[in-house]
Design a protein around this motif. Structure first.
Motif: not given
Ligand code: ATP
Length: 218
Positions: A89, A115-116, A134, A137, A161
């Motif tokens: 991430i 993920f970003d 995200m 996720l 997160i």
């Protein structure tokens, strides 16, 4: 076979042993003594013998250790015989470098999803790894059965997160942020603070080096 508990310090040395034994195996060596192993992995031979004693009847003193049976044991214990998919991430500078690196020297672990929040990169594939937004996720982690995550987000985003990851059932976090994230007992965190490591090294060189001060400064 891999179900019993070994001390944490021993467990940390297993990958070291494993890598060197692989090297010996590839070089066609069948036996290795604890002295030779000790010189190669820079762990004293008494510690090696004690570590190996946790694995039962694998070593015979005087004859050396059998490379192939040790290797088979380590492969099982380290789960090298199956592939572990992990997620990453935060695809910034560090995250991108890790995607590019992608642990190619081992066949047992790879980053299979990233993920970003940045819409410029989500939906793209970087270094062969898809970058998801995200909001995907939880579903992606579940669908891809990923329960280990590498965290390379900015510090201020790390705890939120982490909480999401905990709720999603993640069991391991490799934390590259300087924040000491809070997790319940069900989640294990390994911290890798590169800045801290480098500063510690510089501090030790400056304060404890045997070199004369003048030389050390050059
Ligand atoms: P690095 O710290 O790795 O050098 P950088 O300086 O390029 O990265 P940072 O601001 O640290 O950038 O962010 C790292 C990455 O994390 C960026 O790609 C950024 O878009 C992403 N990011 C920022 N906030 C979040 C978040 N809340 N969730 C997921 N990703 C995030």
């Amino acid at each position: 076979m891999a179900d019993f508990k070994i001390p944490k310090a021993t467990a940390k040395r297993l990958p070291l042993y494993y890598r060197y034994l692989n090297f010996l195996h590839n070089a066609g060596k069948e036996k290795v003594s604890s002295t030779v192993l000790s010189e190669a992995v820079k762990v004293d031979s008494a510690t090696i013998r004690r570590d190996f004693s946790y694995f039962g009847a694998l070593g015979k003193r005087g004859y050396g250790y059998d490379v192939d049976s040790l290797l088979a044991f380590f492969a099982k214990t380290l789960n090298q015989d199956h592939l572990t998919n992990v997620a990453l991430i935060g695809v910034g500078n560090l995250g991108h470098a890790l995607l590019n690196y992608n642990f190619r020297q081992t066949n047992s672990v790879r980053i299979s999803a990233a993920f970003d929040v940045n819409p410029d990169i989500t939906g793209t594939i970087q270094s062969g790894v898809p970058i998801y937004p995200m909001d995907e996720l939880e579903t992606q982690l579940k669908d891809q059965q990923i329960d280990i995550v590498i965290l390379t987000v900015p510090t201020q985003a790390a705890q939120d997160i982490t909480d999401r990851l905990t709720k999603a059932g993640v069991h391991g976090i490799l934390n590259f942020t300087p924040l000491r994230i809070s997790v319940p007992d069900t989640v294990r965190v390994q911290n890798v603070d590169l800045v801290n490591e480098l500063q510690t090294l510089i501090y030790f060189i400056d304060h404890y080096s045997n070199r004369p001060k003048e030389e050390a400064k050059q």
